[in-house]
Design a protein around this motif. Structure first.
Motif, PDB file in Angstrom:
ATOM      1  N   GLY A  14       8.042   9.959   5.020  1.00 35.18           N
ATOM      2  CA  GLY A  14       8.000   9.939   6.483  1.00 35.18           C
ATOM      3  C   GLY A  14       6.934   8.999   7.007  1.00 35.18           C
ATOM      4  N   GLU A  15       5.788   8.956   6.333  1.00 38.11           N
ATOM      5  CA  GLU A  15       4.720   8.046   6.730  1.00 38.11           C
ATOM      6  C   GLU A  15       5.134   6.589   6.528  1.00 38.11           C
ATOM      7  OE1 GLU A  15       1.070  11.125   5.580  1.00 38.11           O
ATOM      8  OE2 GLU A  15       1.447   9.351   4.370  1.00 38.11           O
ATOM      9  N   CYS A  16       5.821   6.337   5.423  1.00 38.07           N
ATOM     10  CA  CYS A  16       6.226   4.961   5.095  1.00 38.07           C
ATOM     11  C   CYS A  16       7.333   4.441   6.014  1.00 38.07           C
ATOM     12  CB  CYS A  16       6.685   4.876   3.643  1.00 38.07           C
ATOM     13  SG  CYS A  16       5.379   5.220   2.443  1.00 38.07           S
ATOM     14  N   ALA A  17       7.951   5.358   6.786  1.00 41.10           N
ATOM     15  CA  ALA A  17       8.966   4.931   7.750  1.00 41.10           C
ATOM     16  C   ALA A  17       8.341   4.223   8.941  1.00 41.10           C
ATOM     17  CB  ALA A  17       9.784   6.129   8.226  1.00 41.10           C
ATOM     18  N   HIS A  18       7.049   4.433   9.145  1.00 37.52           N
ATOM     19  CA  HIS A  18       6.300   3.779  10.222  1.00 37.52           C
ATOM     20  C   HIS A  18       6.946   3.990  11.590  1.00 37.52           C
ATOM     21  CE1 HIS A  18       3.450   1.882   7.488  1.00 37.52           C
ATOM     22  NE2 HIS A  18       4.482   1.614   6.691  1.00 37.52           N
ATOM     23  N   ASN A  19       7.330   5.234  11.848  1.00 36.29           N
ATOM     24  CA  ASN A  19       7.826   5.638  13.163  1.00 36.29           C
ATOM     25  C   ASN A  19       7.085   6.915  13.529  1.00 36.29           C
ATOM     26  OD1 ASN A  19       9.557   7.353  15.010  1.00 36.29           O
ATOM     27  ND2 ASN A  19      10.764   5.483  15.040  1.00 36.29           N
TER      28      ASN A  19
ATOM     29  N   ARG B  85       1.656   6.875  -6.938  1.00 38.36           N
ATOM     30  CA  ARG B  85       0.686   7.903  -7.344  1.00 38.36           C
ATOM     31  C   ARG B  85       1.280   9.303  -7.207  1.00 38.36           C
ATOM     32  NH1 ARG B  85      -4.995   7.082  -4.485  1.00 38.36           N
ATOM     33  NH2 ARG B  85      -5.411   8.924  -5.765  1.00 38.36           N
ATOM     34  N   ILE B  86       2.024   9.535  -6.126  1.00 36.27           N
ATOM     35  CA  ILE B  86       2.622  10.866  -5.910  1.00 36.27           C
ATOM     36  C   ILE B  86       3.692  11.146  -6.951  1.00 36.27           C
ATOM     37  CG2 ILE B  86       3.982  12.282  -4.322  1.00 36.27           C
ATOM     38  CD1 ILE B  86       2.559  10.829  -2.017  1.00 36.27           C
ATOM     39  N   ILE B  87       4.561  10.170  -7.230  1.00 35.89           N
ATOM     40  CA  ILE B  87       5.641  10.397  -8.195  1.00 35.89           C
ATOM     41  C   ILE B  87       5.081  10.592  -9.595  1.00 35.89           C
ATOM     42  CG2 ILE B  87       6.293   8.072  -8.994  1.00 35.89           C
ATOM     43  CD1 ILE B  87       8.796  10.535  -7.535  1.00 35.89           C
ATOM     44  N   GLU B  88       3.976   9.922  -9.928  1.00 34.90           N
ATOM     45  CA  GLU B  88       3.341  10.108 -11.236  1.00 34.90           C
ATOM     46  C   GLU B  88       2.769  11.520 -11.357  1.00 34.90           C
ATOM     47  OE1 GLU B  88       0.536   6.938 -11.425  1.00 34.90           O
ATOM     48  OE2 GLU B  88       2.007   5.444 -12.120  1.00 34.90           O
ATOM     49  N   ARG B  89       2.179  12.039 -10.290  1.00 34.71           N
ATOM     50  CA  ARG B  89       1.664  13.410 -10.308  1.00 34.71           C
ATOM     51  C   ARG B  89       2.807  14.415 -10.411  1.00 34.71           C
ATOM     52  NH1 ARG B  89      -0.606  13.799  -5.082  1.00 34.71           N
ATOM     53  NH2 ARG B  89      -0.883  16.008  -5.574  1.00 34.71           N
ATOM     54  N   MET B  90       3.916  14.117  -9.744  1.00 38.00           N
ATOM     55  CA  MET B  90       5.082  14.994  -9.822  1.00 38.00           C
ATOM     56  C   MET B  90       5.614  15.044 -11.252  1.00 38.00           C
ATOM     57  SD  MET B  90       8.675  14.664  -7.702  1.00 38.00           S
ATOM     58  CE  MET B  90       7.929  14.930  -6.089  1.00 38.00           C
ATOM     59  N   GLU B  91       5.686  13.884 -11.895  1.00 34.96           N
ATOM     60  CA  GLU B  91       6.176  13.818 -13.278  1.00 34.96           C
ATOM     61  C   GLU B  91       5.237  14.561 -14.219  1.00 34.96           C
ATOM     62  OE1 GLU B  91       6.442   9.602 -13.605  1.00 34.96           O
ATOM     63  OE2 GLU B  91       8.597   9.555 -13.102  1.00 34.96           O
ATOM     64  N   ASP B  92       3.942  14.478 -13.963  1.00 37.22           N
ATOM     65  CA  ASP B  92       2.971  15.182 -14.793  1.00 37.22           C
ATOM     66  C   ASP B  92       3.136  16.696 -14.655  1.00 37.22           C
ATOM     67  OD1 ASP B  92       0.486  15.333 -16.459  1.00 37.22           O
ATOM     68  OD2 ASP B  92      -0.311  16.242 -14.632  1.00 37.22           O
ATOM     69  N   ALA B  93       3.288  17.175 -13.420  1.00 35.65           N
ATOM     70  CA  ALA B  93       3.500  18.612 -13.187  1.00 35.65           C
ATOM     71  C   ALA B  93       4.796  19.069 -13.841  1.00 35.65           C
ATOM     72  CB  ALA B  93       3.522  18.907 -11.688  1.00 35.65           C
ATOM     73  N   HIS B  94       5.803  18.198 -13.811  1.00 34.62           N
ATOM     74  CA  HIS B  94       7.093  18.510 -14.427  1.00 34.62           C
ATOM     75  C   HIS B  94       6.933  18.662 -15.940  1.00 34.62           C
ATOM     76  CE1 HIS B  94      11.506  18.479 -14.705  1.00 34.62           C
ATOM     77  NE2 HIS B  94      11.323  17.786 -15.811  1.00 34.62           N
TER      78      HIS B  94
ATOM     79  N   ALA C  64      15.056   8.687  -7.621  1.00 33.18           N
ATOM     80  CA  ALA C  64      16.054   7.815  -6.989  1.00 33.18           C
ATOM     81  C   ALA C  64      15.605   7.418  -5.588  1.00 33.18           C
ATOM     82  CB  ALA C  64      17.407   8.519  -6.930  1.00 33.18           C
ATOM     83  N   ILE C  65      15.054   8.368  -4.832  1.00 33.05           N
ATOM     84  CA  ILE C  65      14.542   8.060  -3.495  1.00 33.05           C
ATOM     85  C   ILE C  65      13.395   7.057  -3.612  1.00 33.05           C
ATOM     86  CG2 ILE C  65      13.388   8.984  -1.444  1.00 33.05           C
ATOM     87  CD1 ILE C  65      14.772  11.701  -2.097  1.00 33.05           C
ATOM     88  N   HIS C  66      12.495   7.328  -4.545  1.00 32.35           N
ATOM     89  CA  HIS C  66      11.334   6.456  -4.758  1.00 32.35           C
ATOM     90  C   HIS C  66      11.778   5.037  -5.120  1.00 32.35           C
ATOM     91  CE1 HIS C  66       8.253   4.731  -7.583  1.00 32.35           C
ATOM     92  NE2 HIS C  66       7.489   4.996  -6.541  1.00 32.35           N
ATOM     93  N   ALA C  67      12.729   4.925  -6.037  1.00 33.96           N
ATOM     94  CA  ALA C  67      13.192   3.608  -6.491  1.00 33.96           C
ATOM     95  C   ALA C  67      13.850   2.831  -5.354  1.00 33.96           C
ATOM     96  CB  ALA C  67      14.161   3.766  -7.659  1.00 33.96           C
ATOM     97  N   ALA C  68      14.667   3.528  -4.551  1.00 38.78           N
ATOM     98  CA  ALA C  68      15.371   2.852  -3.464  1.00 38.78           C
ATOM     99  C   ALA C  68      14.412   2.405  -2.365  1.00 38.78           C
ATOM    100  CB  ALA C  68      16.451   3.756  -2.886  1.00 38.78           C
ATOM    101  N   VAL C  69      13.441   3.258  -2.039  1.00 35.86           N
ATOM    102  CA  VAL C  69      12.476   2.914  -0.988  1.00 35.86           C
ATOM    103  C   VAL C  69      11.583   1.765  -1.438  1.00 35.86           C
ATOM    104  CG1 VAL C  69      10.427   3.716   0.271  1.00 35.86           C
ATOM    105  CG2 VAL C  69      12.473   5.156   0.164  1.00 35.86           C
ATOM    106  N   THR C  70      10.988   1.896  -2.618  1.00 32.78           N
ATOM    107  CA  THR C  70      10.065   0.852  -3.086  1.00 32.78           C
ATOM    108  C   THR C  70      10.804  -0.429  -3.435  1.00 32.78           C
ATOM    109  OG1 THR C  70      10.156   1.734  -5.357  1.00 32.78           O
ATOM    110  CG2 THR C  70       8.365   2.518  -3.931  1.00 32.78           C
TER     111      THR C  70
ATOM    112  N   ASP D  99       0.834  -1.210   0.000  1.00 27.63           N
ATOM    113  CA  ASP D  99       0.000   0.000   0.000  1.00 27.63           C
ATOM    114  C   ASP D  99       0.865   1.255   0.000  1.00 27.63           C
ATOM    115  OD1 ASP D  99      -2.454  -1.324  -0.070  1.00 27.63           O
ATOM    116  OD2 ASP D  99      -2.550  -1.501   2.114  1.00 27.63           O
ATOM    117  N   ASP D 100       1.993   1.202   0.727  1.00 30.92           N
ATOM    118  CA  ASP D 100       2.933   2.331   0.706  1.00 30.92           C
ATOM    119  C   ASP D 100       3.459   2.549  -0.714  1.00 30.92           C
ATOM    120  OD1 ASP D 100       2.754   2.766   3.452  1.00 30.92           O
ATOM    121  OD2 ASP D 100       4.454   1.454   3.906  1.00 30.92           O
ATOM    122  N   ARG D 101       3.797   1.451  -1.382  1.00 23.24           N
ATOM    123  CA  ARG D 101       4.316   1.555  -2.758  1.00 23.24           C
ATOM    124  C   ARG D 101       3.273   2.184  -3.679  1.00 23.24           C
ATOM    125  NH1 ARG D 101       6.435  -3.567  -1.189  1.00 23.24           N
ATOM    126  NH2 ARG D 101       8.736  -3.581  -1.197  1.00 23.24           N
TER     127      ARG D 101
END
Length: 263
Positions: free
Chosen positions: A160-165, A131-140, A206-212, A124-126
């Motif tokens: 930060g949410e996906c860190a679950h802390n 969805r966020i990165i796709e919207r960012m790319e669209d705005a770009h 890069a952050i997205h790819a490493a996290v997911t 679900d985090d992924r």
């Protein structure tokens, strides 16, 4: 809002309802301004009587976590991300040392958040991050750097949410609040620098790819490299702005001197 509330399994007391609502707020599932379902629907989801539900909501409201607007329903109060009081926030932005410390702190905290997120990311985090990165790319693609900057903050909030802390989540939200509240107005000029938007997008990817991808070391490095770039870019943008200001004053002074001579 979908059914995020769970059926109370045991004694169905107001205390259990209170605990569940508080936990959802604390974990960032319920965000400031989110509207809770109506009383009938909420009682159904919790599977409690409406008198018990009313007692629970009254207790949560008494703790300042929710607010009831006459004719407007019940909403989550603005209680998240308020580590920095407004006077302190304004002091931070008006002092160079404090601004540098802010970015230094973000670099370490975001590195930690990205590392934790890579270790703990769920499907679900992924989906959320995608969805966020796709919207960012669209705005770009559309060249809307103001929207891109807004999604930038949203993206980091999501990491930060996906860190679950819970503590890390609320600490980071306080940092991002300085951005979303417009305290750091000059952050937008970073997006106007040559090639900055392309570099920022590549860093977010890069952050997205490493996290997911579940790579904690790469996630930490990507997040910290990103903040280091932002730090340098902001300094360059401020210097460029200062050069432009000085150049404009110099030109004005020369023109005034020439007019005086001509007169």
């Amino acid at each position: 809002m979908g059914e995020i509330f769970s059926r109370i399994e045991h004694s169905r007391t107001a205390d259990e309802v209170v605990q569940q609502v508080e936990t959802l707020i604390l974990e960032g599932v319920l965000r400031p301004g989110d509207r809770l379902p109506g009383e009938r629907e909420l009682a159904r989801q919790f599977d409690v009587s409406r008198p018990i539900l009313r007692d629970a909501l009254k207790a949560v409201e008494g703790r300042g976590l929710i607010t009831t607007r006459h004719g407007g329903g019940t909403h989550v109060a603005d209680v998240v991300g308020q580590v920095f009081a407004r006077p302190v926030a304004e002091l931070i932005v008006s002092h160079a040392k404090a601004k540098a410390d802010y970015l230094e702190y973000r670099r370490e905290m975001e590195g930690m958040a990205a590392e934790y997120a890579a270790r703990r990311v769920t499907d679900d985090d992924r989906a959320l991050l995608r969805r966020i990165i796709e919207r960012m790319e669209d705005a770009h693609r559309r060249g809307d750097f103001a929207e891109e900057a807004e999604i930038d903050v949203e993206f980091h909030n999501a990491i930060g949410e996906c860190a679950h802390n819970i503590v890390l989540l609320h600490t980071l939200r306080s940092c991002y609040r300085l951005l979303s509240d417009g305290v750091f107005q000059n952050r937008l000029i970073v997006f106007t620098l040559a090639d900055a938007r392309e570099k920022l997008l590549a860093q977010h990817r890069a952050i997205h790819a490493a996290v997911t991808g579940g790579d904690p070391a790469a996630a930490r490095k990507a997040a910290m490299d990103h903040i280091s770039f932002v730090e340098l870019a902001m300094a360059e943008a401020e210097r460029s702005g200062d050069w432009q200001r000085v150049s404009k004053l110099r030109l004005r002074q020369r023109l005034d001197a020439e007019r005086r001579k001509a007169g």
